[in-house]
Design a protein around this motif. Structure first.
Motif, PDB file in Angstrom:
ATOM      1  N   TYR A  65       0.823  -1.206   0.000  1.00  0.00           N
ATOM      2  CA  TYR A  65       0.000   0.000   0.000  1.00  0.00           C
ATOM      3  C   TYR A  65       0.865   1.268   0.000  1.00  0.00           C
ATOM      4  O   TYR A  65       0.626   2.189  -0.780  1.00  0.00           O
ATOM      5  CB  TYR A  65      -0.910   0.002   1.224  1.00  0.00           C
ATOM      6  N   ASN A  93       7.350  -2.081  -4.915  1.00  0.00           N
ATOM      7  CA  ASN A  93       5.942  -2.412  -5.095  1.00  0.00           C
ATOM      8  C   ASN A  93       5.755  -3.569  -6.068  1.00  0.00           C
ATOM      9  O   ASN A  93       4.955  -4.478  -5.826  1.00  0.00           O
ATOM     10  CB  ASN A  93       5.174  -1.187  -5.585  1.00  0.00           C
ATOM     11  N   LEU A  98      -6.488  -1.145   3.942  1.00  0.00           N
ATOM     12  CA  LEU A  98      -5.864   0.175   4.071  1.00  0.00           C
ATOM     13  C   LEU A  98      -6.352   1.127   2.984  1.00  0.00           C
ATOM     14  O   LEU A  98      -6.450   2.336   3.203  1.00  0.00           O
ATOM     15  CB  LEU A  98      -4.344   0.052   4.009  1.00  0.00           C
ATOM     16  N   ARG A  99      -6.664   0.596   1.819  1.00  0.00           N
ATOM     17  CA  ARG A  99      -7.157   1.439   0.723  1.00  0.00           C
ATOM     18  C   ARG A  99      -8.548   2.004   1.014  1.00  0.00           C
ATOM     19  O   ARG A  99      -8.989   2.944   0.340  1.00  0.00           O
ATOM     20  CB  ARG A  99      -7.176   0.647  -0.584  1.00  0.00           C
ATOM     21  N   ASP A 104      -3.684  -4.869   2.338  1.00  0.00           N
ATOM     22  CA  ASP A 104      -3.616  -3.808   1.336  1.00  0.00           C
ATOM     23  C   ASP A 104      -5.018  -3.276   1.019  1.00  0.00           C
ATOM     24  O   ASP A 104      -5.242  -2.062   0.961  1.00  0.00           O
ATOM     25  CB  ASP A 104      -2.944  -4.354   0.071  1.00  0.00           C
ATOM     26  N   SER A 105      -5.973  -4.181   0.858  1.00  0.00           N
ATOM     27  CA  SER A 105      -7.342  -3.778   0.522  1.00  0.00           C
ATOM     28  C   SER A 105      -7.988  -2.985   1.655  1.00  0.00           C
ATOM     29  O   SER A 105      -8.696  -1.994   1.410  1.00  0.00           O
ATOM     30  CB  SER A 105      -8.188  -5.016   0.204  1.00  0.00           C
ATOM     31  N   SER A 134       2.737   1.910  -3.383  1.00  0.00           N
ATOM     32  CA  SER A 134       1.929   1.896  -4.601  1.00  0.00           C
ATOM     33  C   SER A 134       1.958   3.256  -5.303  1.00  0.00           C
ATOM     34  O   SER A 134       2.485   4.241  -4.771  1.00  0.00           O
ATOM     35  CB  SER A 134       0.487   1.510  -4.274  1.00  0.00           C
ATOM     36  N   GLY A 176       0.549   5.759  -3.200  1.00  0.00           N
ATOM     37  CA  GLY A 176       0.936   5.585  -1.813  1.00  0.00           C
ATOM     38  C   GLY A 176       1.681   6.775  -1.254  1.00  0.00           C
ATOM     39  O   GLY A 176       1.955   7.759  -1.950  1.00  0.00           O
TER      40      GLY A 176
END
Length: 222
Positions: free
Chosen positions: A42, A56, A115-116, A112-113, A45, A48
Motif C-alpha cells: 500500500y 511495489n 488500508l485502501r 492492502d485492501s 503503490s 501511496g
C-alpha cells in the motif's frame, strides 16, 4: 466400521485440537509476515505515501504468485521444504508449513485492501502537520486501519480452516484427516457429518469473536 459415541467424541476432540493448533499457529505466523508485506504494498503503490515502483512490483509479484497456486498443488511443491523444516511431511506440525506459506499472500492482499478503504484526508492531515511516512504508518494507518486488519486476520483464520481440512486428506492430521480416514475410507457417514459440523462451529465462533473484537476497538476509537 461404526464407533460408539464415546469413541466418536474422543476422536473428534483430538482432531479438533489438532485443527485449532494448525490454524492458530499458521494464522499468527502468516499475519506477522503478511500484514507488513500488505502495508509495504500500500505504502509503495502509485498513489501511496512512499512511492517505490521496484519494491511495489516485487511485493505485488510475491503476493500474486502466492495466491495463484492452488493449495493442493502448493502442498506437493512444498514437500521437500516441509521435510527440511520439520523433518517430516506428515502430521500437524508439518501441515503448518504449507498452511502458513499459503496464507501469507492472502493476508497481505487483505491488508492492502483494508488500508485502501481509509479516508485519504487523514493522511493529508498528518502530512500537513509535518508527519513523515513512518509516522503516518505507525500513528495513522495502523491505528485507523486496525478494525480492517482484524477482519483480515479473521478471514485468514477462516480460510485456513478450509485449507487445514484439505491438508488433512494427505496426512496433515486434524478434522480433514479424520473425515477422510475414518469417514470416507471406512464408509462412516456419521464421522464425516460430525467433522463438518465441528468445522462449521469453529468458523462461526471465530467470526463471532472477531466481530466482537472489532466492535470493542471501534468503540475505543470513537
Amino acid at each position: 466400521m461404526k464407533y460408539t459415541w464415546d469413541v466418536y467424541f474422543s476422536k473428534i476432540l483430538q482432531a479438533t485440537g489438532e485443527t485449532l493448533y494448525m490454524v492458530v499457529v499458521a494464522t499468527l505466523v502468516a499475519c506477522l509476515i503478511g500484514i507488513p508485506i500488505g502495508i509495504v504494498v500500500y505504502v509503495t503503490s502509485k498513489n501511496g505515501i512512499k512511492r517505490n515502483g521496484f519494491v511495489n512490483i516485487v511485493c505485488e509479484f510475491i503476493v500474486n504468485i502466492g495466491r495463484s497456486i492452488p493449495f493442493i498443488i502448493l502442498l506437493i511443491l512444498l514437500l521437500p521444504f516441509t521435510r527440511w523444516i520439520v523433518g517430516t511431511t506428515l502430521g500437524t506440525s508439518a501441515a503448518i508449513v504449507p498452511l502458513t506459506i499459503a496464507a501469507i499472500p492472502f493476508s497481505a492482499r487483505v491488508t492492502d485492501s483494508s488500508l485502501r478503504e481509509l479516508d485519504w484526508g487523514l493522511i493529508e492531515a498528518s502530512r500537513s502537520m509535518g508527519a513523515n511516512w513512518r509516522q503516518i504508518v505507525t500513528k495513522v494507518l495502523v491505528p485507523e486501519g486496525l478494525p480492517g486488519l482484524i477482519r483480515g486476520i479473521c478471514l485468514t483464520f477462516i480460510n485456513l480452516v478450509g485449507y487445514s481440512a484439505m491438508a488433512g486428506t494427505v496426512g496433515g492430521g486434524g478434522l480433514g484427516n479424520l473425515a477422510y480416514q475414518d469417514g470416507f475410507i471406512n464408509y462412516d457417514f456419521t464421522m464425516i457429518l460430525l467433522c463438518v459440523v465441528v468445522l462449521i462451529v469453529i468458523v462461526q465462533l471465530a467470526q463471532l469473536l472477531f466481530n466482537l473484537l472489532v466492535k470493542v476497538i471501534d468503540k475505543k476509537n470513537i
